[in-house]
Design a protein around this motif. Sequence first.
Motif, short mmCIF file in Angstrom:
data_model
loop_
_atom_site.label_atom_id
_atom_site.label_comp_id
_atom_site.label_asym_id
_atom_site.label_seq_id
_atom_site.Cartn_x
_atom_site.Cartn_y
_atom_site.Cartn_z
N ASN A 1 17.36 -1.14 10.40
CA ASN A 1 16.06 -1.78 10.61
C ASN A 1 15.07 -1.55 9.48
O ASN A 1 13.92 -1.16 9.70
N LEU A 2 15.54 -1.79 8.27
CA LEU A 2 14.65 -1.71 7.12
C LEU A 2 14.13 -3.10 6.79
O LEU A 2 14.82 -4.10 6.96
N THR B 1 1.98 5.18 2.52
CA THR B 1 1.36 4.36 3.55
C THR B 1 0.48 5.21 4.44
O THR B 1 0.96 6.15 5.07
N ALA B 2 -0.81 4.88 4.49
CA ALA B 2 -1.70 5.49 5.48
C ALA B 2 -1.44 4.77 6.80
O ALA B 2 -1.88 3.64 6.99
N TYR B 3 -0.69 5.41 7.67
CA TYR B 3 -0.23 4.69 8.86
C TYR B 3 -1.03 4.99 10.12
O TYR B 3 -0.84 4.34 11.15
N GLY B 4 -1.94 5.96 10.06
CA GLY B 4 -2.68 6.27 11.28
C GLY B 4 -3.93 7.07 11.00
O GLY B 4 -3.94 7.96 10.14
N ILE B 5 -4.99 6.72 11.72
CA ILE B 5 -6.21 7.53 11.73
C ILE B 5 -6.35 8.11 13.14
O ILE B 5 -6.35 7.37 14.13
N CYS C 1 -2.99 10.26 8.54
CA CYS C 1 -1.60 10.62 8.27
C CYS C 1 -0.99 9.57 7.35
O CYS C 1 -1.13 8.36 7.60
N CYS C 2 -0.31 10.03 6.31
CA CYS C 2 0.25 9.14 5.29
C CYS C 2 1.73 9.46 5.08
O CYS C 2 2.13 10.63 5.10
N TRP C 3 2.50 8.43 4.85
CA TRP C 3 3.94 8.55 4.61
C TRP C 3 4.22 8.22 3.15
O TRP C 3 4.03 7.11 2.71
N GLU C 4 4.65 9.24 2.41
CA GLU C 4 4.97 9.07 0.99
C GLU C 4 6.48 8.95 0.81
O GLU C 4 7.23 9.83 1.21
N ARG C 5 6.92 7.87 0.21
CA ARG C 5 8.34 7.64 -0.05
C ARG C 5 8.61 8.09 -1.49
O ARG C 5 8.01 7.59 -2.44
N THR D 1 2.83 0.67 10.30
CA THR D 1 4.16 0.12 10.04
C THR D 1 5.17 1.17 10.51
O THR D 1 4.82 2.35 10.61
N PRO D 2 6.40 0.78 10.85
CA PRO D 2 7.36 1.78 11.34
C PRO D 2 7.55 2.94 10.37
O PRO D 2 7.71 2.74 9.16
N VAL D 3 7.49 4.14 10.91
CA VAL D 3 7.62 5.37 10.11
C VAL D 3 8.80 6.16 10.64
O VAL D 3 8.95 6.32 11.85
N PRO D 4 9.68 6.67 9.76
CA PRO D 4 10.83 7.45 10.23
C PRO D 4 10.38 8.67 11.04
O PRO D 4 9.41 9.34 10.71
#
Length: 903
Positions: free
Chosen positions: A77-78, A230-234, A241-245, A499-502
């Motif tokens: 699901n990418l 991606t800043a995915y949530g406040i 919270c941010c997701w760095e790839r 957006t979907p986060v692992p």
Amino acid sequence: MTARRVTDSGRPLAFSFDGRPYEGREGDTIASALLANGVRVVGRSFKYHRPRGIYGAWTEEPNAIVDVTFDGTTTPNLRATTELLKAGMDVRSVNAKPTADADRLGLLDRLSPFLPAGFYYKTFLWPDWHRFEPRIRAMAGLGRLDPSNEPPAENPMVNARCDVLVVGAGRSGLAASAEAAGAGKSVILVDDQFAPGGSMLYREVDGDARVEQAVADIARLGGRVLSRTTAYGIYDHNLVCCWERRGAQPDRQWRVRPGQIVLATGAIERPLIFADNDRPGVMSADAALFYLRRHGVLVGNRIVLAANNSRAIPIADTLREAGAHVTVADLRDGGTVDAVHGAKAVEAVTVSGKRLDADTLLMSGGYTPTVHLFCQAKGKLRYDEGIAAFVPGNPVEGVSVIGSAAGDFDDYAISPVWPKAGAKTRQWIDFQNDVTLKDVELAARENFRSVEHLKRYTTLGMATDQGKTSNMNGLAAMAAITGRTIEQTGTTTYRPPFTPVPFTVVAGRRRGELFNPVRRLALEAEHRAAGAVFREYGGWLRPAWYGKGDAADEVRREARQARDTVAIFDGSPLGKIEVFGPQAGEIVDYNSYNTISTLKPGRIRYGFMLTESGVIYDDGVTTKLADDHYVVSCSSGHVAGVVARLEEWRQDRFDPSQVFVHNLTPHWATLTACGPRAKRLVDALSLGVDLDDAALPHMGAGTGTFAGCPARIARVSFTGDRSYEVSVPAATAPALWAAMNEAGRVLDAVLMGSEALLMLRAEKGYIIAGKDTDGTTMPQDLGLSGPRDKRQGEYVGKRSLFTDNAQRQDRQQFVGLAVSDGGPALPTGAHALGSDGGQRRSAGFVTSSYDSPALGRPIALALVQRGLSRMDEEIELVHLGSVRRATITDPCAFDHDGSRLNA
């Protein structure tokens, strides 16, 4: 071939899609590589399995969801639009058998009249939903999990603070970051794309160079720029919270607490709604420009561009310069898109009644500001007629929105083109979840008119793109159907993640023992040397029993000897929460079902803590050391929860300067002596405490010393025998252990583990909260209604004890059970049988069951419907098809008068 690559740069990368080999270029996404190879059908819609092509270019993409196998590992699901292409990738479409292009389940589209919104509530009711359920569930879901896809050992987690956090590195975000950094503020700039710049990189001349200079200036001024983040949530208190790839390295989560949040998140181009607007080859106009400028891919040769706004129209000239034949349908002049022709790809388009040959239809229904994070920060929206979109309304403290995210579009004009009800053709609003305009009309007819009801009834906006392309059109359709304005209709609630986060990123290092650390006793080494067998109880690794023999025999041996002589038990994990200050008595009273503050200093009281719904949360004892000093002792597994409760009420109801809560559980080690010879054993320790019953009665407490350190002695019992809990600083525990074992030798003492303790307390009918209670058990269900009926003050859960539900006569109540069929101990979990209209049903269940060595027979505790009024009644119980018989008794099966407490 329709799409083609017009600029050829970067080294070739071989990959496959649905089993066929293709070649992309370094820097491609999976989506751009598929487009360059002329692949039109990349997936199938969720419900009807209609063919779907690439629509967008980034996180808004609803169609191109793929499973990717690389280096032997499959990740499901990418989004093809956000995944960089790598040599050797095996890409597979999801929700398709065997391939997206030749999906056998495409036949479901012919059944669409029987599968409208809410079809599972209607179509499959006859003859029985359960006949259809297994097959429907088997068809659900998108990608396939790979059991061998083990996450990395850990995903790092970074906690950061800054003066200003800027989300989005487009023109507005770069300018805001430079301004803040230039003013001497600490700045973190995050952007989810492969490189900073946003639309500058494909919409502005020399955009790359100006972005590079801006990033360099920010870095020079001390700012930090994070790409692919991606800043995915406040969350509460503006935690972002941010997701760095990070490519070859494990992804990383950033938890940022900024002084100010600046949202420069841009806007998303929304589709137009017309017949068959979901055909492969129907794309976002902005995405087509992106693929051309960033990847050198021209998405079609014969293109129709339909738009209702000035921002999209100029794209036609850029596509013509690249070699495409482009026809513009400017819907601002009243034009319409009537139909799209072609089964699996666009072959022609009918515009304002005229059929045009085309292989691609680009559409632009306007731009919707990306306000998700603003709404997560509890921001409210207002509808802006000028841009036909929702924009941030009243400001939120600590959050500002700038640029396109705020609806600030340069030289922008739009004539809204919203869905029109009553169309005979199917017009698609949510591409991934197959929600049509007719589905919205159906929801309105069936009175699901609230946008939140519309979302859940039709699944509009519930796909993996979270409605980024569908929500605006969906609510506009509902507004038109119900005769309301778009603003009156409102929007659904935006929730994280954007957006979907692992899961591994969210978990970070919180896995295994790092997620739930095993708590260890100060005396673990001593217990192991004594032959202890360890198990986990309430998060603590504790001795279950001692000895190498059969487990059941060893437990019975310990329990029998504890009743006969004296047992030594390690009770260190029991809570020792200090509450002190002028309001200490008030808060412990408020936190307890029983009044505590009326105790005399040096005395102990047993009581319950309730949830706000009146359910028993925990039981334990509280010691009053002084009018302003109490020690709350709760069960081992609830220490953190009780501390949190006390701290919450301290801050919300009391004066934080007048009461303090300090968890000293790890500071004190506690060894318990219980049994007829317990007093003699403790007296041998020379603690300097008068153990005479008049000076230290049952439920009394004293202080003394041991080995030059302070010691606390509490005379409480969880076995029903005389017992003393001796607590010393944890560092002194080995000396106390040695002294108690030495004193116990001449008294025939036994080391006792938790399993024997649990058996002894069950003989006395003492409960364990969460084992002998469930999520409905209230104090009156245990026969303890005194405080409810007599207590005047407020306490947590009080109001709920007087609801109609709390006073039902058929509640499950705490009782004992005596086996009456001559069989062995009852199975824990066995259900008491009741009847309802002739049908068997559960009327309760066994919570604890043992073969009592003291009584020489099985005993059990249970929650049974109306149990307290059914004493001596014989009931049937069933477990795994086997029926047993037992008699309802008092929970206390041993020493009913309590004489052994003072023996």
